[in-house]
Motif scaffolding. Structure first.
Motif, PDB file in Angstrom:
ATOM      1  N   HIS A  13     -15.707 -14.976  -5.976  1.00 25.46           N
ATOM      2  CA  HIS A  13     -16.640 -14.350  -5.037  1.00 25.46           C
ATOM      3  C   HIS A  13     -16.045 -14.502  -3.642  1.00 25.46           C
ATOM      4  O   HIS A  13     -15.576 -15.574  -3.265  1.00 25.46           O
ATOM      5  CB  HIS A  13     -18.007 -15.038  -5.092  1.00 25.46           C
ATOM      6  CG  HIS A  13     -19.013 -14.419  -4.167  1.00 25.46           C
ATOM      7  ND1 HIS A  13     -19.289 -14.938  -2.916  1.00 25.46           N
ATOM      8  CD2 HIS A  13     -19.785 -13.304  -4.292  1.00 25.46           C
ATOM      9  CE1 HIS A  13     -20.189 -14.172  -2.321  1.00 25.46           C
ATOM     10  NE2 HIS A  13     -20.510 -13.179  -3.124  1.00 25.46           N
ATOM     11  N   ALA A  14     -16.030 -13.394  -2.872  1.00 26.46           N
ATOM     12  CA  ALA A  14     -15.434 -13.443  -1.530  1.00 26.46           C
ATOM     13  C   ALA A  14     -16.412 -12.879  -0.508  1.00 26.46           C
ATOM     14  O   ALA A  14     -17.175 -11.958  -0.797  1.00 26.46           O
ATOM     15  CB  ALA A  14     -14.144 -12.637  -1.518  1.00 26.46           C
ATOM     16  N   GLU A  15     -16.383 -13.457   0.694  1.00 23.87           N
ATOM     17  CA  GLU A  15     -17.291 -13.021   1.758  1.00 23.87           C
ATOM     18  C   GLU A  15     -16.552 -13.087   3.095  1.00 23.87           C
ATOM     19  O   GLU A  15     -16.095 -14.157   3.507  1.00 23.87           O
ATOM     20  CB  GLU A  15     -18.495 -13.970   1.779  1.00 23.87           C
ATOM     21  CG  GLU A  15     -19.637 -13.490   2.623  1.00 23.87           C
ATOM     22  CD  GLU A  15     -20.817 -14.480   2.572  1.00 23.87           C
ATOM     23  OE1 GLU A  15     -21.533 -14.548   3.570  1.00 23.87           O
ATOM     24  OE2 GLU A  15     -20.995 -15.182   1.545  1.00 23.87           O
ATOM     25  N   SER A  16     -16.414 -11.922   3.747  1.00 24.27           N
ATOM     26  CA  SER A  16     -15.722 -11.918   5.039  1.00 24.27           C
ATOM     27  C   SER A  16     -16.689 -12.315   6.152  1.00 24.27           C
ATOM     28  O   SER A  16     -17.908 -12.321   5.978  1.00 24.27           O
ATOM     29  CB  SER A  16     -15.109 -10.543   5.318  1.00 24.27           C
ATOM     30  OG  SER A  16     -16.114  -9.557   5.420  1.00 24.27           O
ATOM     31  N   GLY A  17     -16.133 -12.671   7.319  1.00 23.38           N
ATOM     32  CA  GLY A  17     -16.951 -13.178   8.426  1.00 23.38           C
ATOM     33  C   GLY A  17     -17.672 -12.074   9.186  1.00 23.38           C
ATOM     34  O   GLY A  17     -17.237 -10.923   9.227  1.00 23.38           O
ATOM     35  N   ARG A  44     -13.908 -10.515  16.259  1.00 29.92           N
ATOM     36  CA  ARG A  44     -14.121  -9.986  14.898  1.00 29.92           C
ATOM     37  C   ARG A  44     -14.281 -11.132  13.907  1.00 29.92           C
ATOM     38  O   ARG A  44     -13.757 -12.230  14.109  1.00 29.92           O
ATOM     39  CB  ARG A  44     -12.972  -9.062  14.472  1.00 29.92           C
ATOM     40  CG  ARG A  44     -11.690  -9.781  14.157  1.00 29.92           C
ATOM     41  CD  ARG A  44     -10.799  -9.003  13.195  1.00 29.92           C
ATOM     42  NE  ARG A  44      -9.509  -9.663  13.047  1.00 29.92           N
ATOM     43  CZ  ARG A  44      -9.261 -10.666  12.229  1.00 29.92           C
ATOM     44  NH1 ARG A  44     -10.227 -11.174  11.474  1.00 29.92           N
ATOM     45  NH2 ARG A  44      -8.048 -11.191  12.157  1.00 29.92           N
ATOM     46  N   GLY A  45     -14.977 -10.850  12.811  1.00 28.17           N
ATOM     47  CA  GLY A  45     -15.120 -11.852  11.747  1.00 28.17           C
ATOM     48  C   GLY A  45     -13.804 -11.990  10.989  1.00 28.17           C
ATOM     49  O   GLY A  45     -12.961 -11.094  11.011  1.00 28.17           O
ATOM     50  N   GLY A  46     -13.635 -13.115  10.323  1.00 26.90           N
ATOM     51  CA  GLY A  46     -12.399 -13.349   9.563  1.00 26.90           C
ATOM     52  C   GLY A  46     -12.293 -12.442   8.346  1.00 26.90           C
ATOM     53  O   GLY A  46     -13.293 -12.115   7.711  1.00 26.90           O
ATOM     54  N   HIS A  47     -11.053 -12.032   8.035  1.00 27.71           N
ATOM     55  CA  HIS A  47     -10.797 -11.219   6.834  1.00 27.71           C
ATOM     56  C   HIS A  47     -10.657 -12.132   5.608  1.00 27.71           C
ATOM     57  O   HIS A  47     -10.336 -13.311   5.734  1.00 27.71           O
ATOM     58  CB  HIS A  47      -9.464 -10.458   6.959  1.00 27.71           C
ATOM     59  CG  HIS A  47      -9.381  -9.507   8.112  1.00 27.71           C
ATOM     60  ND1 HIS A  47     -10.427  -8.718   8.504  1.00 27.71           N
ATOM     61  CD2 HIS A  47      -8.334  -9.200   8.941  1.00 27.71           C
ATOM     62  CE1 HIS A  47     -10.042  -7.967   9.540  1.00 27.71           C
ATOM     63  NE2 HIS A  47      -8.785  -8.253   9.826  1.00 27.71           N
ATOM     64  N   ILE A  48     -10.829 -11.531   4.438  1.00 29.34           N
ATOM     65  CA  ILE A  48     -10.427 -12.191   3.185  1.00 29.34           C
ATOM     66  C   ILE A  48      -9.103 -11.536   2.800  1.00 29.34           C
ATOM     67  O   ILE A  48      -9.043 -10.315   2.584  1.00 29.34           O
ATOM     68  CB  ILE A  48     -11.456 -11.972   2.057  1.00 29.34           C
ATOM     69  CG1 ILE A  48     -12.833 -12.543   2.450  1.00 29.34           C
ATOM     70  CG2 ILE A  48     -10.956 -12.589   0.753  1.00 29.34           C
ATOM     71  CD1 ILE A  48     -12.951 -14.042   2.432  1.00 29.34           C
ATOM     72  N   ILE A  49      -8.039 -12.333   2.737  1.00 30.34           N
ATOM     73  CA  ILE A  49      -6.694 -11.781   2.496  1.00 30.34           C
ATOM     74  C   ILE A  49      -6.116 -12.346   1.197  1.00 30.34           C
ATOM     75  O   ILE A  49      -6.231 -13.539   0.916  1.00 30.34           O
ATOM     76  CB  ILE A  49      -5.763 -12.154   3.684  1.00 30.34           C
ATOM     77  CG1 ILE A  49      -6.227 -11.428   4.952  1.00 30.34           C
ATOM     78  CG2 ILE A  49      -4.307 -11.820   3.376  1.00 30.34           C
ATOM     79  CD1 ILE A  49      -5.503 -11.831   6.215  1.00 30.34           C
ATOM     80  N   GLY A 124     -16.278  -8.354   9.912  1.00 31.57           N
ATOM     81  CA  GLY A 124     -17.114  -7.460  10.723  1.00 31.57           C
ATOM     82  C   GLY A 124     -16.573  -7.340  12.147  1.00 31.57           C
ATOM     83  O   GLY A 124     -15.986  -8.276  12.685  1.00 31.57           O
ATOM     84  N   LYS A 125     -16.771  -6.182  12.747  1.00 33.19           N
ATOM     85  CA  LYS A 125     -16.288  -5.943  14.106  1.00 33.19           C
ATOM     86  C   LYS A 125     -17.195  -6.673  15.112  1.00 33.19           C
ATOM     87  O   LYS A 125     -18.398  -6.768  14.918  1.00 33.19           O
ATOM     88  CB  LYS A 125     -16.366  -4.439  14.361  1.00 33.19           C
ATOM     89  CG  LYS A 125     -15.259  -3.901  15.221  1.00 33.19           C
ATOM     90  CD  LYS A 125     -15.332  -2.391  15.267  1.00 33.19           C
ATOM     91  CE  LYS A 125     -14.704  -1.918  16.573  1.00 33.19           C
ATOM     92  NZ  LYS A 125     -14.921  -0.523  16.825  1.00 33.19           N
ATOM     93  N   GLY A 126     -16.595  -7.180  16.183  1.00 33.97           N
ATOM     94  CA  GLY A 126     -17.390  -7.838  17.222  1.00 33.97           C
ATOM     95  C   GLY A 126     -18.166  -6.814  18.040  1.00 33.97           C
ATOM     96  O   GLY A 126     -17.725  -5.669  18.212  1.00 33.97           O
ATOM     97  N   GLY A 127     -19.337  -7.210  18.554  1.00 35.19           N
ATOM     98  CA  GLY A 127     -20.145  -6.300  19.373  1.00 35.19           C
ATOM     99  C   GLY A 127     -19.598  -6.184  20.795  1.00 35.19           C
ATOM    100  O   GLY A 127     -18.927  -7.097  21.296  1.00 35.19           O
TER     101      GLY A 127
END
Length: 329
Positions: A13-17, A44-49, A124-127
């Protein structure tokens, strides 16, 4: 590597930031009581790589860590300062790993190169901070964007072994014995079907310090393509080998028929397998004299070169290595 440590199939299970929120801030300092907006953007939130690692052979390291979560991005702050990006979560995998969506079974991508990186889930992209929204008509915007949520999902990782030569044969054809003689691998060997329950890899040392990799894929049984016995899980490893070495024992009732059954199982699983280079080795042939060999030669399948070998008596092994090296190069 012990047999229990070889894992070629895992679900994670993976979840990006989540992206950080933009800042709502108005510039204030001595003598400037009404400066304009200067709220910075969120990170930006962290990627799952997923990253390939040539030093890994198995997915065993993921057996006890199945949840991966990247960090959230930092929030923006005053003086147009952007928030920090969230740290990425990296999943190291052996070369030859396929990543599938666990719900739809769709293949998303495949890792075949060392240090190759693919973003499984982007963060996720930062606001945007409020200074982005300043205009001639709205000189002090008191709002900013929130960060965009990360993504999550369940994924299946499957390993297809990357070897130069794949050994194909029924249980008990002598594949493990050949591998133990021709390479430094130490597979489990016994005189009953399905001794080998996991693929074994060995490096064949060739002349002038050259080498190639050979994989002993557990025995196929008739109906393996339909998933009988240990079917699908092993046939998938054969797809990755550039040359197929068929092993049929000399004491088989009908060598030609046995070869055709093996060929048919491969064809049912994936017809493209028949385009690979193929070589037939008649194992356990130390029990044959020249007269018997000539007799067997009359009934061998057509369209494939055949060699007589004996792993125990070390007969025909050098010739087999030469032949395989020539086919690979």
């Amino acid at each position: 590597m012990t047999e229990g440590n070889f894992v070629d199939y895992i679900k994670i299970h993976a979840e990006s930031g989540k992206g950080g929120g933009g800042s709502v801030h108005l510039h204030r300092e001595k003598f400037i009581t009404k400066g304009g907006p200067d709220g910075g953007d969120g990170g930006r939130g962290g990627h799952i790589i997923v990253r390939g690692d040539k030093n890994m052979w198995t997915l065993f390291h993921l057996k006890f860590k199945k949840h991966f979560r990247a960090d959230h991005g930092g929030h923006g702050s005053a003086s147009r300062s952007s928030g920090a990006d969230g740290s990425d979560a990296v999943i190291p995998v052996p070369l030859g790993t396929i990543v599938r969506d666990a719900d739809t079974d769709e293949i998303l991508f495949e890792i075949t190169e060392d240090q190759e990186e693919v973003i499984l889930l982007p963060g996720g992209k930062g606001g945007l901070g409020n200074w982005n929204f300043k205009s001639s008509t709205n000189q002090t915007p008191r709002y900013a964007q929130p960060g965009i949520e990360g993504q999550e999902g369940w994924y299946r990782l499957e390993l297809k072994l990357l070897a130069d030569v794949g050994l194909v044969g029924f249980p008990n054809a002598g594949k493990s014995t050949l591998l133990s003689v021709i390479t430094s691998a130490k597979p489990k060997i016994a005189d009953y079907a399905f001794t080998t329950l996991k693929p074994n890899l060995g490096i064949v040392e060739y002349r002038d310090y050259q080498s190639f990799v050979m994989a002993d894929i557990p025995g196929i049984i008739e109906g393996a393509a339909e998933g009988k016995g240990l079917g699908h899980r092993f046939l998938r490893h054969i797809e990755r080998n550039s040359t197929l070495l068929f092993l049929v024992p000399a004491d088989s009732d009908d060598i030609k028929k046995e070869y055709e059954i093996l060929l048919n199982e491969l064809k049912k699983h994936n017809p493209e397998l028949l385009d690979k280079d193929k070589l037939l080795a008649i194992s356990k042939s130390d029990m044959l004299d020249d007269e018997l060999k000539e007799e067997i030669k009359q009934d061998l399948p057509e369209g494939i070169e055949a060699l007589f070998i004996s792993s125990v008596a070390q007969q025909g092994i050098t010739e087999l290595k030469d032949k395989l090296w020539k086919m690979l190069n």
